[in-house]
Design a protein around this motif. Structure first.
Motif, PDB file in Angstrom:
ATOM      1  N   SER A  20       7.987  54.847  92.945  1.00 27.46           N
ATOM      2  CA  SER A  20       8.748  53.846  92.728  1.00 27.46           C
ATOM      3  C   SER A  20       9.429  53.630  94.167  1.00 27.46           C
ATOM      4  O   SER A  20       9.365  54.452  94.843  1.00 27.46           O
ATOM      5  CB  SER A  20       9.750  54.293  91.694  1.00 27.46           C
ATOM      6  N   SER A  21       9.873  52.226  93.877  1.00 27.64           N
ATOM      7  CA  SER A  21      10.547  51.770  95.300  1.00 27.64           C
ATOM      8  C   SER A  21      11.884  52.624  95.383  1.00 27.64           C
ATOM      9  O   SER A  21      12.366  53.095  94.279  1.00 27.64           O
ATOM     10  CB  SER A  21      10.981  50.370  95.261  1.00 27.64           C
ATOM     11  N   ALA A  28      12.739  58.169  87.699  1.00 26.45           N
ATOM     12  CA  ALA A  28      11.846  57.400  88.322  1.00 26.45           C
ATOM     13  C   ALA A  28      10.720  57.866  88.913  1.00 26.45           C
ATOM     14  O   ALA A  28      10.830  59.033  89.408  1.00 26.45           O
ATOM     15  CB  ALA A  28      12.479  56.353  89.499  1.00 26.45           C
ATOM     16  N   ARG A  29       9.288  57.519  88.891  1.00 33.87           N
ATOM     17  CA  ARG A  29       8.068  58.008  89.593  1.00 33.87           C
ATOM     18  C   ARG A  29       8.407  58.211  91.130  1.00 33.87           C
ATOM     19  O   ARG A  29       8.963  57.213  91.700  1.00 33.87           O
ATOM     20  CB  ARG A  29       6.869  57.270  89.104  1.00 33.87           C
ATOM     21  N   LYS A  57      14.292  51.083  92.914  1.00 33.89           N
ATOM     22  CA  LYS A  57      14.321  51.298  91.426  1.00 33.89           C
ATOM     23  C   LYS A  57      14.703  53.054  91.300  1.00 33.89           C
ATOM     24  O   LYS A  57      15.306  53.396  90.204  1.00 33.89           O
ATOM     25  CB  LYS A  57      13.012  51.229  91.251  1.00 33.89           C
ATOM     26  N   LYS A  58      14.497  53.642  92.316  1.00 30.81           N
ATOM     27  CA  LYS A  58      14.917  55.286  92.189  1.00 30.81           C
ATOM     28  C   LYS A  58      16.399  55.338  92.022  1.00 30.81           C
ATOM     29  O   LYS A  58      17.042  56.197  91.339  1.00 30.81           O
ATOM     30  CB  LYS A  58      14.490  55.977  93.211  1.00 30.81           C
TER      31      LYS A  58
END
Length: 732
Positions: free
Chosen positions: A690-691, A686-687, A694-695
């Protein structure tokens, strides 16, 4: 289980007749009317079940979240796509297609239903075996509860341990066992009706249902969870549609199963109306003593058959989930060479065994397991009703009012059962909810990660102009051979290809981008499996091949993929030359594709089979007596295996264009030089922006599933010795 618990104060003849009437009308309305007469018509090219309904919806409306679908998929013979004719349906369809949330919600509902099927595979085995063994308590020699539990565990372990041999080796016994079981319960039920209380036949009148609820009230409503156990195998009947025809299922149910079940339940009601003390174990106590042991043996064997059916259905559902990108890759073993579709999944089998044993040992009570089983059945039936209502509107193209009446009628009936089953959540009903939630999260996390990975590839494709600027040599040395670059992209050039061009000093003279994809149909015929096209102009010798499979197709390692690919490429080159509008002066590279049939007749090349013996010439030519002796012993124990090798060549007397002949010769020479399989070894992260949720889903959940599932090269049967993997990190 209906008349115990809250109804202990209502154990009388009126309540027994009311429960019998409820069972009769439940069997009549849900299995007979809904499933046999309506749902069996909602088949997907002969396949039934939750995913069959979802597949129908995805083909007749753009509800699918599978990212690599193409317009050419609609030309498959199994697709059966047709435009809507009702304007209100078209308006509703366009409204749902534009919004991603309804499509995501539909997928979640389908995954939840599939998870319930997996939960059924666990609960059915436990309750079937546990329910058949208490008959030993009413024999001459009673067994302790611990002995019965041990015997149940032994039967369950044996059942799962024998799964690897395949259903076909024991299936010849299934039909006689089921027939004996139906005849036995019919005869026992008829005997009990005549012997104990013939007036029970009047229980078919719905008036007894009204009297039942008037007398029992809320307690009677909660007892509906026990009534539900009388129809628990109904969903499996619809899911097994692919193994039988709809006509055969209708005939078997209407003329055999339905009458036998009705007579048996009426017989139990007649027996209980004169023997109220036998309510906790009415079935075994209602069996006459002279036939007790034969019926007990048949009951135990039929429980094993029922468990086997649900285990097999679980394997099929997981295979379908994996094909649609909703389940991590697992090993799928074919247990029969002659019967298509019989599979065995080792990891799932042992997981089911552990869960089943845990439930059996942990609960030790068929009432608690029955509460869990009833909730799973009610939920799955309600989901099926919802999906069929959508099928009536979007696939059958009927009025929304007809769909609404179907949903309202059966939704109210099944909703009543579901609400009663939900009241049993503290008494074991929580189990299927927990199991389904776990499996659904696994499926959705995997699907979510796969979609993010695919979207990354789509947004980072290599520009075609950059590739054309390198020239036919790609700025590197082109060596003999064929390079097969595996990608999930059905269009465009994956970013991983630029890694090779910029970091490797040489590359193969013929390059083929391979995309193995699943389409929302059960099966794809071999004549429609390969779709071939160009990626760059003819001098580049770069092609694209899309290999299509249905969600019930099995990717077998038959060793003939390379030959089929060569024939498909040659057929494409040959067909392209006969259609001037298809190509430009430099060759077609605009993304247009052709369906090829892997036929040497249409491909313009000739295939010759050559037998090659796998003996070692160095050993045979050796003069060492020790080596010759060892070789002789080895040959006696392991006869040499002869493999069929295919060599291609151009026909001698056929006249063709020089450019086409040169291209076909390059293809044949490259094939003789050998194949190399090139795949990306991806790491999805995940970037940083990202939240946290999401991670956690990507960096923890998806990464854990990816590391603990089968690798894509193994799943695609790629020979390890010819495999080249390139690492790449995806920041999604």
């Amino acid at each position: 289980s209906t008349l115990i618990g809250n109804l202990e104060d209502h154990q009388n003849e009126e309540a027994i007749f009311g429960a019998c009437s409820l069972i009769f009308w439940t069997l009549t309305l849900i299995p007979l009317c809904k499933y046999v007469f309506i749902l069996l018509a909602a088949d997907d090219n002969g396949e039934g079940g939750t995913f069959a309904l979802y597949s129908l919806l995805c083909r007749h409306a753009n509800f699918s979240l599978l990212p690599n679908q193409q317009a050419s998929d609609e030309e498959l013979s199994a697709y059966r796509y047709g435009p809507s004719t009702h304007s209100n349906v078209s308006l509703l369809k366009r409204l749902l297609e534009k919004q991603k949330r309804p499509r995501t919600g539909l997928l979640i509902v389908v995954l939840f239903g599939a998870s319930m099927v997996i939960g059924d595979g666990v609960l059915t085995s436990a309750i079937a075996v546990m329910s058949s063994l208490p008959g030993l308590q009413y024999s001459g020699k009673k067994l302790t509860k611990g002995a019965l539990l041990l015997l149940a565990c032994v039967i369950l372990i044996s059942l799962f341990a024998l799964q690897h041999i395949g259903t076909h080796k024991v299936a010849f016994m299934f039909a006689p066992i089921v027939m004996l079981w139906l005849i036995s319960i019919f005869c026992v039920g008829l005997y009990n009706i005549i012997h104990w209380n013939p007036k029970v036949v009047s229980a078919i009148y719905p008036y007894y249902i009204i009297k039942f609820f008037r007398e029992t009230g809320r307690d009677g409503w909660i007892s509906l969870g026990g009534i539900l156990l009388s129809i628990t195998g109904t969903e499996a009947m619809y899911a097994d549609l692919g193994h039988f025809t709809a006509v055969s299922i209708r005939l078997a149910f209407v003329f055999a199963i339905y009458p036998c079940l009705v007579v048996q339940y009426m017989g139990q009601a007649a027996f209980l109306s004169r023997n109220l003390h036998s309510i906790p174990n009415s079935f075994f106590e209602s069996i006459p003593d002279p036939v007790f042991w034969p019926i007990f043996v048949v009951a135990t064997l039929s429980a094993v058959v029922g468990s086997q059916a649900t285990i097999t259905a679980t394997f099929s559902v997981i295979k379908q989930c994996q094909a649609l990108g909703c389940f991590p890759r697992v090993k799928i073993v074919h247990t029969s060479k002659h019967i298509y579709g019989q599979i065995y999944i080792p990891e799932i089998n042992w997981m089911l065994m552990i869960l089943t044993l845990s439930i059996t040992i942990g609960f030790q009570d068929t009432t608690l397991i029955g509460n869990a089983y009833g909730l799973a059945t009610a939920t799955l039936m309600f989901i099926t009703t919802f999906l069929v209502a959508l099928v009536i509107t979007f696939v059958w193209q009927k009025s929304i009012w007809i769909s609404g009446v179907f949903l309202l009628f059966f939704g109210i009936i099944e909703g009543a059962y579901l609400s009663a089953a939900l009241m049993k959540v503290p008494q074991g009903g929580w189990l299927p909810l927990v199991l389904s939630f776990i499996f659904m999260m696994i499926m959705y996390i995997w699907h979510y990660g796969m979609c993010l990975k695919y979207n990354f590839d789509m947004h980072n494709k290599v520009p075609l102009q950059w590739l054309l600027g390198l020239g036919p040599s790609l700025g590197i040395v082109r060596v003999p051979g064929i390079g097969l670059i595996y990608t999930e992209l059905a269009t465009g050039i994956p970013a991983i290809f630029s890694h090779f061009v910029t970091n490797l000093p040489a590359f193969h003279k013929v390059l083929v981008f391979i995309c193995v994809k699943s389409v929302p149909v059960p099966y794809v015929s071999s004549d429609e499996r390969f779709v071939v096209g160009r990626v760059c102009p003819r001098p580049y010798r770069m092609y694209r091949c899309i290999v299509r499979y249905g969600y019930k197709d099995i990717q077998q390692d038959d060793g003939d993929f390379e030959n089929q690919l060569i024939q498909s490429l040659a057929e494409f080159i040959h067909m392209e030359a006969g259609e001037p509008e298809f190509c430009t002066s430099e060759g077609s590279f605009d993304g247009r594709m052709m369906v090829t049939r892997s036929s040497s007749i249409q491909s313009g090349i000739i295939a010759t089979e050559i037998e090659d013996c796998s003996e070692s010439s160095s050993v045979q030519s050796s003069k060492s007596s020790a080596l010759l002796s060892l070789r002789s012993v080895y040959d006696d124990e392991n006869p040499p295996v002869r493999k069929q090798h295919i060599r291609f060549h151009l026909p001698a007397n056929q006249i063709m264009d020089s450019a086409i002949q040169e291209e076909l010769m390059d293809l044949i020479v490259a094939k003789e030089a050998g194949f190399a399989y090139i795949m990306g070894h991806s790491y999805v992260k995940a970037r940083r922006s990202s939240s946290c949720f999401k991670k956690f889903v990507i960096d923890v959940g998806y990464t854990f599933l990816r590391k603990n599932c089968r690798g894509p090269s193994v799943d695609l049967n790629i020979p390890h010795i010819n495999l080249i993997e390139v690492g790449m990190t995806y920041y999604v």
